[in-house]
Motif scaffolding. Structure first.
Motif, short mmCIF file in Angstrom:
data_model
loop_
_atom_site.label_atom_id
_atom_site.label_comp_id
_atom_site.label_asym_id
_atom_site.label_seq_id
_atom_site.Cartn_x
_atom_site.Cartn_y
_atom_site.Cartn_z
N ALA A 99 1.05 -1.29 0.03
CA ALA A 99 0.17 -0.09 -0.10
C ALA A 99 0.82 1.26 -0.01
N ALA A 100 2.18 1.38 0.59
CA ALA A 100 3.11 2.14 0.49
C ALA A 100 3.87 2.47 -0.53
N GLN A 101 3.56 1.59 -1.72
CA GLN A 101 4.03 1.61 -3.05
C GLN A 101 5.70 1.65 -2.90
N LEU A 294 5.88 -5.31 13.22
CA LEU A 294 4.52 -4.87 14.18
C LEU A 294 4.17 -3.38 14.30
N SER A 295 5.17 -2.38 14.18
CA SER A 295 5.03 -1.39 13.87
C SER A 295 4.25 -0.93 12.62
N LEU A 296 4.65 -1.57 11.65
CA LEU A 296 4.04 -1.40 10.29
C LEU A 296 2.69 -1.85 10.23
N GLU A 300 1.96 2.51 12.57
CA GLU A 300 2.82 3.54 13.30
C GLU A 300 3.92 3.88 11.96
N ILE A 301 4.02 3.35 10.70
CA ILE A 301 4.99 3.90 9.93
C ILE A 301 4.34 4.52 8.78
N SER A 302 4.82 5.57 8.47
CA SER A 302 4.35 6.42 7.39
C SER A 302 4.71 5.76 6.05
N ALA A 303 3.97 5.97 5.05
CA ALA A 303 4.28 5.53 3.70
C ALA A 303 5.41 6.05 3.12
N GLU A 304 5.93 7.42 3.42
CA GLU A 304 6.92 7.95 2.99
C GLU A 304 8.34 7.00 3.17
N GLN A 305 8.29 6.32 4.47
CA GLN A 305 9.30 5.61 4.63
C GLN A 305 9.60 4.48 3.60
#
Lengths: 718, 116
Positions: A99-101, A294-296, A300-305
């Motif tokens: 989803a974060a491409q 788990l964070s993912l 909790e992790i932004s897609a930008e990362q």
């Protein structure tokens, strides 16, 4: 003392030794060259250690930050349960990442078996459940199916593992995109069998790649980018991820006679080792590269990362045992190999050891080795020369400067290796060369020391022999001198109780054996014969000639010649007959009637004698004479007749007195003789002592160059 | 030992300088050697101009005697000219005129050679 020529050092042996030390050097060089060429792994322990040190000294700077690792870590396992997770969890994770491409996802996992936690599998394993429940479960979509669906939606690459042997789960092929090979099939890591994921995953994934990273001595330094899978050129996970990320239909491999040269992915050219491996240039461990699964999943992790990056999914949990040792340290996660490789390729930074590098090293070895051999064996010679010149007890300075040069060579060897690594990412093996060159250097230096020591011993022995010989010869000459001087009468003992006259004489030899002579004896009751002479020449021949002269004059005198002229004429005749050395003697001989004072004199080319009259007037007796004895065979020497009175003294001397030289090259001369005669006590013994002492004072420390002889006699009472 | 040489027609005139004593006799012999080889029958005549020789010792006399013998064997001619009074005295004492031709001057020696 004669100067003995220094015996030359044993030249042929010195040459042989030089040859030997050189040939040992050459032999070692050749041996190492062969070893480096045909058994390069023999030096692995130092070579790899050096390469590790290069990495430690200059670790990779990660610039693009183009790779993230989604870590199935301790926290994820704690929250979501033990590994292996149900495949639907994995599907969820992949969906979240997708989803974060990301540019591509790489799965550092192999999924060869069906998920036993799928509803259908649960239904089969639980006969206790009601049929209704089991039917519902069996008809529910399986976890694997769900994962396959997720895989199909994402640009994902599955991992696979090559095997050398067959197991119940291995296959003999996997579905891959074809690799375009330009050139012959290179020699790669070959695996006839492969452990792959389930066929439905293979079908769903965009690509598959091998996960092999073979450690060397426990440390992973290289990873296979290409392998030979059952005769099919198969990419590693890294290459396949790059292909997917750049959306390229296929990988192109360039190979030549040295094996793989490079791999092209789109516009990017990646140099590889001949066997399809790539050296990994590690960066220091960085937490930022890791994202906890788990964070993912918790959002909790932004897609930008993740967007646009290459994502590796790997296991980092402590219980999962996927740890590797790297040049930068132990306990690095196995998934990092791929991350490091991907990142450095994206940064355009490659660590390579091209096919020509061993040849370059061989060339450097040969050149530096020959230089060392040349320098040190020549220094050896210089050292020996120095040794000879200085007679040093300590080893010369040459080994020190040799060590300095060697040190410089070694430092520049390692220095250039480091520069090549930092500037060009080239792996230059200075360590093996160092070992080889150091062995050569040490052997050369050792032979220099041994040889120097041996030659010093020889030189010392030679010197000792010389001294021994010189001492022996000196002993012989000393004996000759003792014989020579022993034939001279001693004035003080010759005429005990004599009241008619006094006589004194001295002969001081300049060097060991001289050519001066004197003699005196009574022919009869009244007549005293005396002679003083100087052989023109020095050394043993002059000395022997002096003995002959003395014997022949005495012989002539005792045979009863008519007068002194006749005696000397006969002696001259006999002496001149056998005179191969062309020596001659200047001499004055005389017969004094000690009762009447009648004096007969003959002068054979000698300095005129001095007469000190009783009234202290001093004069020289010139007049009748002839050439030196032996100069003219048939010369008839005339006799000069004189009359001495009571108190008259006669002084005869050789040119050792008048030509005695001081440090300023001044000669003693007749004038000084005259002065001494003016002032001295006219008694012969006192006169001679005064004159000799004055000459000694005059010459000082200068070595006498000629014999010095004085003879004085005085008529006491007529 | 310094020896200068000049040529006058077929005659070589050598002029040694200094003392011919124990120290210098050897050098004098060495200096003389190359000229002696040329002094033979039909070759150069040799005049030793002794005007600058201060002293001759017994060893110097021996050197001259050896030179005279060599020249005589080769059929050459050698003479000593213009000795200083001191050297002349030495020659006289030794009767050296019986070994070598002695002349008061170089011209006298040349004239003598010319007559012969």
């Amino acid at each position: 003392m004669r100067r003995w020529p220094t015996l030359p050092l044993n030249k042929p042996r010195a040459f042989a030794a030089k040859l030997t030390s050189r040939s040992i050097g050459y032999a070692l060089l050749a041996a190492f060259a062969l070893l480096l060429t045909f058994a390069p792994t023999a030096f692995n322990f130092v070579r790899l250690a050096l390469f590790d040190q290069y990495q430690n000294f200059s670790p990779r700077e990660s610039r693009s930050q183009s790779v993230v690792i989604v870590a199935i870590d301790e926290e994820a396992l704690a929250a979501l349960g033990q590994w292996p997770w149900p495949r639907n969890y994995l599907a969820m994770l992949i969906d979240t990442i997708a989803a974060a491409q990301p540019a591509a996802i790489g799965l550092d996992l192999i999924l060869p078996e069906a998920d036993r936690t799928s509803p259908g599998a649960v239904a089969e394993s639980r006969p206790d459940l009601s049929l209704e429940v089991r039917n519902i479960l069996a008809s529910t979509r399986s976890n694997d199916h769900q994962l396959a669906n997720s895989l199909a939606q994402t640009p994902i690459v599955l991992g696979a593992a090559g095997f050398k042997f067959k197991t119940s789960t291995t296959r003999d092929g996997l579905r891959t995109t074809p690799v375009e090979l330009q050139g012959d099939m290179p020699q790669l890591n070959a695996y006839p069998y492969v452990l792959v994921s389930l066929p439905e995953f293979q079908a769903a994934a965009k690509g598959q790649g091998l996960l092999s990273g073979d450690p060397e001595k426990g440390i992973v330094r290289r990873a296979a980018m290409l392998a030979n899978l059952n005769n099919t050129l198969t990419p590693g996970l890294t290459l396949e991820m790059l292909r997917i990320a750049h959306n390229i239909p296929h990988i192109r491999v360039y190979a030549n006679q040295h094996g793989v040269n490079s791999v092209q992915i789109g516009a990017q050219q990646i140099p590889l080792q001949g066997n399809g491996e790539a050296w990994v240039h590690y960066s220091r461990f960085s937490e930022q590269r890791f994202i906890s699964a788990l964070s993912l999943l918790k959002g909790e992790i932004s897609a930008e990362q993740i967007k646009g990056k290459m994502v590796l999914i790997g296991l980092t949990g402590l219980g999962l045992q996927d740890f590797i040792s790297t040049p930068l340290g132990d306990l690095r996660h196995g998934v990092e190999i791929h991350a490091q490789l991907l990142e450095s390729i994206e940064d355009g930074h490659f660590l390579t050891r091209p096919w020509w590098m061993p040849w370059l090293e061989l060339g450097v070895l040969t050149a530096v080795g020959l230089l060392l051999i040349y320098l040190i064996s020549n220094m050896h010679q210089i050292n020996l020369a120095t040794e000879r010149r200085r007679q040093e007890r300590q080893p010369g300075i040459a080994p020190k400067s040799a060590a300095l040069i060697a040190l410089l060579l070694f430092v520049s060897l390692f220095g250039s290796g480091l520069v090549l690594f930092v500037k060009s990412g080239l792996l230059f093996d200075a360590a093996s060369l160092f070992i080889a060159l150091f062995c050569i250097f040490a052997s050369l230096l050792a032979s220099v020391f041994i040889e120097t020591g041996r030659q010093r011993n020889n030189a010392e022995k030679a010197l000792q022999n010389q001294r021994l010989e010189a001492a022996q010869l000196a002993g012989e000459l000393d004996a000759a001198r003792r014989i020579q001087l022993g034939t001279l009468p001693v004035a003080a003992l010759a005429f005990p109780g004599e009241t008619r006259f006094e006589i004194a004489a001295v002969l001081e030899s300049a060097r060991q054996v001289g050519g001066d002579l004197y003699d005196f004896f009574m022919i009869d009751e009244q007549r005293l014969f005396f002679v003083i002479g100087d052989v023109a020449g020095k050394g043993l021949p002059a000395s022997l000639f002096m003995v002959v002269t003395k014997a022949l004059t005495k012989n002539g005198a005792l045979r009863g010649g008519k007068n002194i002229g006749e005696i000397i004429t006969l002696a001259n005749l006999e002496m001149a007959r056998e005179n191969p050395q062309m020596l001659f003697v200047t001499a004055i001989a005389g017969i004094l009637n000690v009762e009447s004072g009648a004096l007969e004199l003959v002068n054979a080319g000698h300095d005129a004698p001095w007469l000190i009259a009783s009234d202290h007037t001093i004069s020289r007796i010139n007049g009748a004479g002839g050439p030196p004895l032996c100069m003219l065979e048939d010369f008839d020497y005339p006799t000069q007749h004189l009359q001495l009175n009571t108190g008259d003294s006669l002084l005869l001397l050789t040119d050792g007195v008048t030509e005695a030289m001081n440090a300023d090259a001044e000669q003693y001369g007749m004038g000084r003789v005259n002065e001494i005669l003016q002032t001295s006590d006219p008694h012969p013994a006192a006169l001679i002592t005064a004159l000799r002492d004055d000459v000694r004072r005059f010459v000082g420390m200068t070595e006498a160059s000629d014999d010095l002889t004085l003879l004085a006699l005085r008529l006491k009472n007529i | 030992m310094k020896v200068t040489s000049t040529h006058q027609r077929n005659t070589l005139i050598l002029t040694p300088k200094g003392r011919i004593d124990h120290a210098a006799a050897e050098a004098f012999s060495v200096a003389l050697t190359p000229y002696l080889a040329d002094c033979q029958s039909g070759g150069n005549l040799l005049i030793l101009d002794f005007s600058e020789v201060e002293y001759v010792s017994s060893v110097g006399l021996r050197a001259l005697m050896l030179a005279a013998r060599q020249v005589k064997t080769q059929g050459g001619k050698i003479a000593i000219a213009a000795p200083t009074p001191l050297v002349g005295e030495v020659f006289e004492v030794c009767r050296f005129n019986l070994v070598l031709s002695l002349f008061d001057s170089v011209d006298a020696a040349l004239a003598n050679f010319a007559v012969e």
